[in-house]
Scaffold this motif. Sequence first.
Motif, PDB file in Angstrom:
ATOM      1  N   GLY A  63       0.789  -1.225   0.000  1.00 51.51           N
ATOM      2  CA  GLY A  63       0.000   0.000   0.000  1.00 51.51           C
ATOM      3  C   GLY A  63       0.821   1.274   0.000  1.00 51.51           C
ATOM      4  N   GLY A  64       2.041   1.217   0.513  1.00 51.40           N
ATOM      5  CA  GLY A  64       2.881   2.417   0.559  1.00 51.40           C
ATOM      6  C   GLY A  64       3.132   3.021  -0.815  1.00 51.40           C
ATOM      7  N   PRO A  65       3.655   2.238  -1.759  1.00 54.13           N
ATOM      8  CA  PRO A  65       3.871   2.786  -3.104  1.00 54.13           C
ATOM      9  C   PRO A  65       2.571   3.222  -3.787  1.00 54.13           C
ATOM     10  N   LEU A  66       1.501   2.495  -3.532  1.00 59.34           N
ATOM     11  CA  LEU A  66       0.210   2.860  -4.115  1.00 59.34           C
ATOM     12  C   LEU A  66      -0.253   4.213  -3.572  1.00 59.34           C
ATOM     13  N   ALA A  67      -0.154   4.416  -2.261  1.00 57.15           N
ATOM     14  CA  ALA A  67      -0.524   5.697  -1.656  1.00 57.15           C
ATOM     15  C   ALA A  67       0.372   6.817  -2.175  1.00 57.15           C
ATOM     16  N   ASP A  68       1.660   6.537  -2.318  1.00 55.52           N
ATOM     17  CA  ASP A  68       2.584   7.552  -2.845  1.00 55.52           C
ATOM     18  C   ASP A  68       2.198   7.980  -4.258  1.00 55.52           C
ATOM     19  N   GLN A  69       1.794   7.017  -5.085  1.00 52.43           N
ATOM     20  CA  GLN A  69       1.373   7.324  -6.460  1.00 52.43           C
ATOM     21  C   GLN A  69       0.121   8.216  -6.441  1.00 52.43           C
ATOM     22  N   GLU A  70      -0.818   7.884  -5.578  1.00 51.81           N
ATOM     23  CA  GLU A  70      -2.048   8.675  -5.479  1.00 51.81           C
ATOM     24  C   GLU A  70      -1.738  10.098  -5.008  1.00 51.81           C
ATOM     25  N   LEU A  71      -0.847  10.225  -4.037  1.00 52.58           N
ATOM     26  CA  LEU A  71      -0.462  11.553  -3.549  1.00 52.58           C
ATOM     27  C   LEU A  71       0.245  12.358  -4.640  1.00 52.58           C
ATOM     28  N   SER A  72       1.036  11.694  -5.443  1.00 54.53           N
ATOM     29  CA  SER A  72       1.709  12.358  -6.555  1.00 54.53           C
ATOM     30  C   SER A  72       0.682  12.891  -7.557  1.00 54.53           C
ATOM     31  N   GLU A  73      -0.338  12.109  -7.827  1.00 52.73           N
ATOM     32  CA  GLU A  73      -1.398  12.558  -8.731  1.00 52.73           C
ATOM     33  C   GLU A  73      -2.153  13.737  -8.128  1.00 52.73           C
ATOM     34  N   HIS A  74      -2.384  13.714  -6.826  1.00 52.33           N
ATOM     35  CA  HIS A  74      -3.028  14.856  -6.155  1.00 52.33           C
ATOM     36  C   HIS A  74      -2.190  16.112  -6.325  1.00 52.33           C
ATOM     37  N   ALA A  75      -0.893  15.989  -6.112  1.00 51.05           N
ATOM     38  CA  ALA A  75      -0.003  17.151  -6.206  1.00 51.05           C
ATOM     39  C   ALA A  75      -0.034  17.749  -7.611  1.00 51.05           C
ATOM     40  N   GLU A  76      -0.023  16.898  -8.603  1.00 48.51           N
ATOM     41  CA  GLU A  76      -0.072  17.364  -9.992  1.00 48.51           C
ATOM     42  C   GLU A  76      -1.389  18.086 -10.270  1.00 48.51           C
ATOM     43  N   ALA A  77      -2.496  17.500  -9.840  1.00 49.79           N
ATOM     44  CA  ALA A  77      -3.805  18.123 -10.054  1.00 49.79           C
ATOM     45  C   ALA A  77      -3.922  19.427  -9.276  1.00 49.79           C
ATOM     46  N   GLU A  78      -3.328  19.473  -8.095  1.00 52.39           N
ATOM     47  CA  GLU A  78      -3.395  20.694  -7.294  1.00 52.39           C
ATOM     48  C   GLU A  78      -2.651  21.839  -7.972  1.00 52.39           C
ATOM     49  N   GLN A  79      -1.538  21.545  -8.614  1.00 56.36           N
ATOM     50  CA  GLN A  79      -0.824  22.572  -9.383  1.00 56.36           C
ATOM     51  C   GLN A  79      -1.706  23.093 -10.516  1.00 56.36           C
ATOM     52  N   THR A  80      -2.401  22.183 -11.187  1.00 55.72           N
ATOM     53  CA  THR A  80      -3.292  22.587 -12.275  1.00 55.72           C
ATOM     54  C   THR A  80      -4.446  23.431 -11.738  1.00 55.72           C
ATOM     55  N   MET A  81      -4.997  23.038 -10.590  1.00 56.42           N
ATOM     56  CA  MET A  81      -6.074  23.829  -9.989  1.00 56.42           C
ATOM     57  C   MET A  81      -5.599  25.224  -9.614  1.00 56.42           C
ATOM     58  N   LYS A  82      -4.374  25.322  -9.118  1.00 53.86           N
ATOM     59  CA  LYS A  82      -3.810  26.623  -8.757  1.00 53.86           C
ATOM     60  C   LYS A  82      -3.700  27.509 -10.003  1.00 53.86           C
ATOM     61  N   GLN A  83      -3.283  26.932 -11.116  1.00 56.66           N
ATOM     62  CA  GLN A  83      -3.215  27.682 -12.378  1.00 56.66           C
ATOM     63  C   GLN A  83      -4.611  28.117 -12.816  1.00 56.66           C
TER      64      GLN A  83
END
Length: 181
Positions: A63-83
């Motif tokens: 689950g650790g790598p899976l959670a890390d991947q999901e968090l990475s996707e959140h971070a990317e989407a959050e940058q897009t939302m900020k733009q």
Amino acid sequence: MIEVLVTDHREVEQMFTELEQLAGGTDDQAKTLAEQVVIELVRHAVAEEEYLYPTVRDHVPDGGPLADQELSEHAEAEQTMKQLERLGPSDADFWPTLARLMQQIRHHIQGEENDLFPRLRQACPPEQLTELGGKVQRAKKMAPTRPHPAAPDTPPANKLLAPGTGLVDRLRDALTGRGRS
């Protein structure tokens, strides 16, 4: 918990569909709906970061790598939302940025619903998932409503800071009228 998150996914998808019908327009309806999408996505992401991903780390095999991947996707989407937050429908970058956000979120939802949620159902008893669903709903009520890419996304820091940030965001929203439909 899974039902709460899937309901959120369906609500966001409905807003995406409405936005796609407005694509290319320059009216205030598109800006208002895009703001509502961002509000819902941020609240949803914060709740997932507080409860879903720690549960995945603790209970799902690998689950650790899976959670890390999901968090990475959140971070990317959050940058897009900020733009997106800085743009209006008459800006040349508004619709392409919104399209990128929709693609990111649809990809994220597909991964959660087709892989992460089934694995979580296998790893956790239904009572635990129900209890976590209540926590997710409470977290969403206190969560920020604006993207904060630099904010922590893992416990304990996110659980400590999110309610205060959420309060400030809700005050800003009340003063500006953001999120009212």
